[in-house]
Design a protein around this motif. Structure first.
Motif, short mmCIF file in Angstrom:
data_model
loop_
_atom_site.label_atom_id
_atom_site.label_comp_id
_atom_site.label_asym_id
_atom_site.label_seq_id
_atom_site.Cartn_x
_atom_site.Cartn_y
_atom_site.Cartn_z
N THR A 109 -1.30 2.20 -6.67
CA THR A 109 0.02 2.24 -6.03
C THR A 109 1.17 1.67 -6.86
O THR A 109 2.33 1.85 -6.50
CB THR A 109 -0.02 1.52 -4.67
OG1 THR A 109 -0.50 0.18 -4.86
CG2 THR A 109 -0.94 2.26 -3.70
N GLU A 119 1.86 7.58 -5.28
CA GLU A 119 1.15 7.13 -4.09
C GLU A 119 1.85 5.93 -3.46
O GLU A 119 1.96 5.84 -2.24
CB GLU A 119 -0.30 6.76 -4.43
CG GLU A 119 -1.18 7.93 -4.78
CD GLU A 119 -1.11 8.33 -6.26
OE1 GLU A 119 -0.26 7.79 -7.01
OE2 GLU A 119 -1.90 9.20 -6.65
N GLY A 120 2.33 5.01 -4.30
CA GLY A 120 3.07 3.85 -3.79
C GLY A 120 4.35 4.26 -3.10
O GLY A 120 4.70 3.73 -2.04
#
Length: 148
Positions: A109, A119-120
């Motif tokens: 992340t 994703e983060g």
């Protein structure tokens, strides 16, 4: 003339804001949930990694199906009259658990200090969802309890 237009825009926004928030929350949760049901969610690998680190009492496929259904339920509750309180409660659980990768999976992340990966960013955008839910909650009528 400009003041009347501004007033009309604000009035329209006030009138539509909660309904729009509820519909948007439905779309996001139902859509993302159904993607999980069909195994098409781009979040799948991250969810699987988090599952492997935290839950081992069931198979991932069963968990993932239930997680997708849980998201769809949250979405449906946001558009169901008088179900917003339950939706917000379930959303709070969802937001807590879905923020865990920021702490448990930092290599997934975070690209660097305060530099999220894709994703983060996907997780951090949940702050918008929380803000929408707060707006919905702020416009609920308080419960009234009668003692007899």
């Amino acid at each position: 003339m400009l003041e009347k237009l501004d007033s009309k825009i604000i009035s329209t926004a006030k009138h539509c804001s909660i309904g729009a928030a509820r519909v948007v929350l439905f779309i996001i949760f139902f859509w993302f949930g159904i993607l999980k049901i069909f195994g098409l969610s781009p979040a799948g690998p991250m969810v699987h990694d988090l599952f492997d680190m935290t839950i081992s009492v069931m198979s991932f496929s069963n968990f993932y199906l239930m997680f997708g259904l849980f998201e769809m339920l949250i979405g449906l509750l946001f558009i169901t009259p008088r179900a917003e309180r339950l939706a917000i409660f379930l959303l709070a659980i969802h937001m807590f658990t879905t923020s865990l990768p920021l702490f448990i999976l930092p290599t997934t992340t975070w690209a660097g200090f305060l530099v999220p990966t894709l994703e983060g960013q996907y997780i951090i955008k949940n702050l918008l969802i929380i803000a929408l839910a707060i707006g919905v909650a702020a416009n609920l009528k308080p419960l009234t309890f009668r003692l007899n």
